[in-house]
Design a protein around this motif. Sequence first.
Motif, mmCIF file in Angstrom:
data_model
loop_
_atom_site.group_PDB
_atom_site.id
_atom_site.type_symbol
_atom_site.label_atom_id
_atom_site.label_comp_id
_atom_site.label_asym_id
_atom_site.label_seq_id
_atom_site.Cartn_x
_atom_site.Cartn_y
_atom_site.Cartn_z
ATOM 1 N N VAL B 88 0.844 -1.190 0.000
ATOM 2 C CA VAL B 88 0.000 0.000 0.000
ATOM 3 C C VAL B 88 0.876 1.235 0.000
ATOM 4 N N ALA B 89 0.674 2.106 -0.970
ATOM 5 C CA ALA B 89 1.418 3.361 -0.994
ATOM 6 C C ALA B 89 0.468 4.494 -0.653
ATOM 7 N N HIS B 113 3.286 -4.656 2.984
ATOM 8 C CA HIS B 113 4.147 -3.478 3.051
ATOM 9 C C HIS B 113 3.310 -2.210 2.968
ATOM 10 N N ALA B 114 3.835 -1.166 3.609
ATOM 11 C CA ALA B 114 3.155 0.121 3.553
ATOM 12 C C ALA B 114 4.170 1.234 3.376
ATOM 13 N N PHE B 115 3.805 2.219 2.580
ATOM 14 C CA PHE B 115 4.711 3.333 2.314
ATOM 15 C C PHE B 115 3.970 4.656 2.404
ATOM 16 N N ASP B 116 4.710 5.682 2.799
ATOM 17 C CA ASP B 116 4.136 7.021 2.797
ATOM 18 C C ASP B 116 5.280 8.004 2.645
ATOM 19 N N GLN B 117 4.951 9.259 2.388
ATOM 20 C CA GLN B 117 6.031 10.233 2.268
ATOM 21 C C GLN B 117 6.050 11.170 3.465
ATOM 22 N N ASP B 118 5.060 11.035 4.326
ATOM 23 C CA ASP B 118 4.967 11.885 5.502
ATOM 24 C C ASP B 118 5.933 11.389 6.581
ATOM 25 N N PRO B 119 6.959 12.216 6.923
ATOM 26 C CA PRO B 119 7.962 11.791 7.916
ATOM 27 C C PRO B 119 7.323 11.422 9.248
ATOM 28 N N GLU B 120 6.208 12.035 9.555
ATOM 29 C CA GLU B 120 5.501 11.736 10.810
ATOM 30 C C GLU B 120 5.081 10.276 10.885
ATOM 31 N N LEU B 121 4.742 9.707 9.752
ATOM 32 C CA LEU B 121 4.202 8.351 9.739
ATOM 33 C C LEU B 121 5.274 7.286 9.601
ATOM 34 N N GLY B 123 7.981 4.795 10.068
ATOM 35 C CA GLY B 123 8.417 4.120 11.288
ATOM 36 C C GLY B 123 7.244 3.619 12.113
ATOM 37 N N ASP B 124 6.095 4.223 11.936
ATOM 38 C CA ASP B 124 4.899 3.764 12.648
ATOM 39 C C ASP B 124 4.502 2.373 12.166
ATOM 40 N N THR B 125 3.705 1.721 13.001
ATOM 41 C CA THR B 125 3.170 0.431 12.604
ATOM 42 C C THR B 125 1.661 0.562 12.428
ATOM 43 N N VAL B 126 1.200 0.275 11.212
ATOM 44 C CA VAL B 126 -0.225 0.357 10.912
ATOM 45 C C VAL B 126 -0.717 -1.030 10.543
ATOM 46 N N ARG B 127 -1.666 -1.525 11.275
ATOM 47 C CA ARG B 127 -2.177 -2.869 11.016
ATOM 48 C C ARG B 127 -1.059 -3.909 11.017
ATOM 49 N N GLY B 128 -0.110 -3.721 11.895
ATOM 50 C CA GLY B 128 0.956 -4.700 11.992
ATOM 51 C C GLY B 128 2.023 -4.580 10.924
ATOM 52 N N VAL B 129 1.918 -3.525 10.117
ATOM 53 C CA VAL B 129 2.893 -3.346 9.045
ATOM 54 C C VAL B 129 3.636 -2.033 9.272
ATOM 55 N N THR B 130 4.956 -2.078 9.172
ATOM 56 C CA THR B 130 5.746 -0.876 9.388
ATOM 57 C C THR B 130 5.714 0.017 8.153
ATOM 58 N N VAL B 131 5.531 1.306 8.384
ATOM 59 C CA VAL B 131 5.460 2.259 7.276
ATOM 60 C C VAL B 131 6.860 2.734 6.907
ATOM 61 N N HIS B 132 7.196 2.617 5.629
ATOM 62 C CA HIS B 132 8.482 3.095 5.139
ATOM 63 C C HIS B 132 8.291 4.283 4.213
ATOM 64 N N ASP B 133 9.417 4.958 3.950
ATOM 65 C CA ASP B 133 9.373 6.099 3.030
ATOM 66 C C ASP B 133 9.136 5.607 1.607
ATOM 67 N N VAL B 134 8.383 6.372 0.831
ATOM 68 C CA VAL B 134 8.107 5.956 -0.553
ATOM 69 C C VAL B 134 9.374 5.778 -1.374
ATOM 70 N N THR B 135 10.424 6.488 -1.002
ATOM 71 C CA THR B 135 11.678 6.320 -1.748
ATOM 72 C C THR B 135 12.293 4.945 -1.508
ATOM 73 N N GLU B 136 11.799 4.264 -0.487
ATOM 74 C CA GLU B 136 12.320 2.940 -0.134
ATOM 75 C C GLU B 136 11.590 1.801 -0.853
ATOM 76 N N ILE B 137 10.626 2.136 -1.687
ATOM 77 C CA ILE B 137 9.789 1.097 -2.293
ATOM 78 C C ILE B 137 10.614 0.008 -2.963
ATOM 79 N N GLU B 138 11.523 0.408 -3.840
ATOM 80 C CA GLU B 138 12.297 -0.606 -4.547
ATOM 81 C C GLU B 138 13.143 -1.457 -3.608
ATOM 82 N N ASN B 139 13.851 -0.769 -2.675
ATOM 83 C CA ASN B 139 14.655 -1.514 -1.703
ATOM 84 C C ASN B 139 13.844 -2.549 -0.956
#
Lengths: 208, 208
Positions: B88-89, B113-121, B123-139
């Motif tokens: 989910v992006a 997997h979950a991604f967002d571009q908001d620095p606030e989010l 590192g958070d865990t949403v529904r048991g999934v850790t949110v990463h930066d959208v720039t990290e999608i490929e990695n």
Amino acid sequence: MERPKFPDETIRRMPLYLRCLNRLIILGKDTLTSKELSEFLGVKPTKIRKDFSYFGDFGTRGVGYDLNNLVREIRNILNLDQEWKIAVAGISNVGCTILDHLEFNQPGFQITHAFDQDPELIGDTVRGVTVHDVTEIENQLSGEGIQLGLLAVPAIEARGVADSLVDAGVKGIINLAPIFIDLPEDVEVVQMDLSSELGRLVYHLTNS
Amino acid sequence: MERPKFPDETIRRMPLYLRCLNRLIILGKDTLTSKELSEFLGVKPTKIRKDFSYFGDFGTRGVGYDLNNLVREIRNILNLDQEWKIAVAGISNVGCTILDHLEFNQPGFQITHAFDQDPELIGDTVRGVTVHDVTEIENQLSGEGIQLGLLAVPAIEARGVADSLVDAGVKGIINLAPIFIDLPEDVEVVQMDLSSELGRLVYHLTNS
DNA sequence: TGTTGTGAACGAGTTCACAGCG
DNA sequence: CGCTGTGAACTCGTTCACAACA
């Protein structure tokens, strides 16, 4: 209703056209061809021309379409020159965020009421609108002339809340809950169902 | 792909059938007719029979359909017996809530997997999934075998994020952003657009 | 009898080929 | 010449009428 009937699929594409045309106008463009628009939207040029031809000759052969004329005409066809008021039921989950997100808040639509059943949310102000209890739907909406409802409550509650909206005079409902809602003939329901689309996606991925 | 091709519209209805049938099984039902199902879903009985007939004779004349057979067959056709992983992006806005809300989390789909571009989010865990930066999608997605993406970022960012998902191997994308995304032929995109549906609704309300 | 299964008719939407016109 | 506009062919999906059968 002297206006000719447009095909349903054509109507569905109109908001897409409109959004794109508005962006282009902001960028200073004033004329475009069906081929150009086609590249922006992934819709074939002949389909675009057919769509536009339903409401008369708006193009100039050899040149293209006048953007301002086109926008004016589409807004007119979709009846977006009046303000359409929307009540959102189920503001906690999807309701509000989806609205923001899908940036549908183009001129023509206005969210005037919000409802939820979560006591935590009732009384809060979301996007400038106060959240009321779902049981208050009829009280709050009566006489307000709200035509549209966005139904974003869990499936189990969807039917009851839909009935309330209809009793309050709502004539068109977008149902985001994954359940069929049977309503009187004069109420229009549009179903938006993520799992239908996911199912389709998965099928295509494995069969091609 | 020896399986006969099913009409696209039939495939789109399958998840609807499936959901309803599952509920009925839980309620202890084991047989139902096309007419009964029709009342639950607002789909005409003949259409239901035609849909079911595409995958062979599953009904018994004079009686109806065996619920368990039917469910097994539909799951098989939709390829839901394997687990489909979803990235989910845009988790902040719609992404997560829409997933919860639409209760599509029927067996067969899993958000990994979950991604967002908001620095606030991040590192958070949403529904048991850790949110990463959208720039990290490929990695993050490389080698994970993620097939599906739910694109729920603002329109301006949608194209870039979609490209990242595709580069990471995603083959099917549900695009909730109101913008056309041009991707390679082998990637399937399904567009879900609220304003298209709102436009249609408003048109029907004023022209009938 | 009741309900499924299906070829045939129908209808809606898309595409094509080209006529019409600036 | 370029691009719009459009009747005609085509494709896809739905509905109908009824045959098949437990």
